[in-house]
Design a protein around this motif. Structure first.
Motif, short mmCIF file in Angstrom:
data_model
loop_
_atom_site.label_atom_id
_atom_site.label_comp_id
_atom_site.label_asym_id
_atom_site.label_seq_id
_atom_site.Cartn_x
_atom_site.Cartn_y
_atom_site.Cartn_z
N UNK A 46 -2.18 43.97 -49.15
CA UNK A 46 -1.34 43.99 -50.28
C UNK A 46 -0.49 45.22 -50.40
N UNK A 47 0.76 45.28 -50.33
CA UNK A 47 1.28 46.53 -50.44
C UNK A 47 2.11 46.75 -51.83
N UNK A 48 2.60 47.88 -52.01
CA UNK A 48 3.48 48.18 -53.20
C UNK A 48 4.93 48.43 -53.02
N UNK A 49 5.53 48.03 -52.12
CA UNK A 49 7.02 48.24 -51.92
C UNK A 49 7.37 46.65 -51.53
N UNK A 50 8.84 46.43 -51.23
CA UNK A 50 9.29 45.12 -50.87
C UNK A 50 9.04 44.75 -49.43
#
Length: 189
Positions: A46-50
């Motif tokens: 899972x990432x934190x940007x779009x």
């Protein structure tokens, strides 16, 4: 236990390959996903940007490591779904800095032609027309061209990375160094 270690090694290799597909300042915080056999996405990290990055599958033509912004991801989903035209409402970007293989430069639905190798590149996914925009529409190893020209999926394909070339800094003097010569001939002089 051994299978779990191997599974983690495979997962780590997929994440590393996906992260190599785009600029580190984007991929370090991107969500990393892969497609299962039904075309569903499986989150590997899972990432934190779009941005969403895919490791691809090196054994399948056209299934290459890539990193897409939200509009680029929409464009990609549309072409994979066989929609008559993309539905992204603004230009999208996809990075393929690991290079790619493609069946056709003119037909986005071609799944049978021999593979065309394409070096590292990035794409601006918005309607382009080679003739209107004064751009080529043939595969190149440098520069840019319109891929899938004449179709609703035509887009600007840019070879190399956005960081290719020398950077100008204030106070520097420009020096023209570009030269041409006949191939395999020693320079005269």
């Amino acid at each position: 236990m051994i299978q779990t270690d191997r599974d983690e090694q495979v997962r780590a290799a997929k994440i590393a390959r996906a992260m190599a597909s785009g600029p580190l300042r984007i991929t370090k915080d991107a969500t990393i996903v892969e497609m299962d056999h039904q075309g569903n996405t499986v989150v590997l990290r899972q990432g934190t940007n779009d941005w969403v990055c895919f490791p691809g599958n090196e054994n399948e033509i056209g299934n290459v490591p890539m990193c897409a912004d939200p509009m680029g991801l929409q464009w990609m989903k549309d072409i994979m779904a066989g929609k008559p035209a993309p539905t992204n409402s603004a230009p999208g970007i996809i990075y393929m800095l690991c290079g790619a293989t493609q069946h056709s430069n003119t037909d986005p639905t071609d799944k049978t032609s021999p593979p065309i190798p394409i070096g590292p590149h990035w794409m601006i996914l918005w309607p382009y027309n080679a003739a209107r925009d004064g751009l080529p529409n043939t595969v190149r190893d440098a520069g840019a061209w319109v891929m899938f020209d004449g179709t609703p999926y035509a887009y600007l394909h840019i070879c190399g990375t956005p960081w290719d070339g020398n950077e100008y800094l204030p106070g520097q003097a420009p020096i023209w160094t570009m030269r041409y010569g006949a191939p395999n001939e020693p320079p005269s002089g």
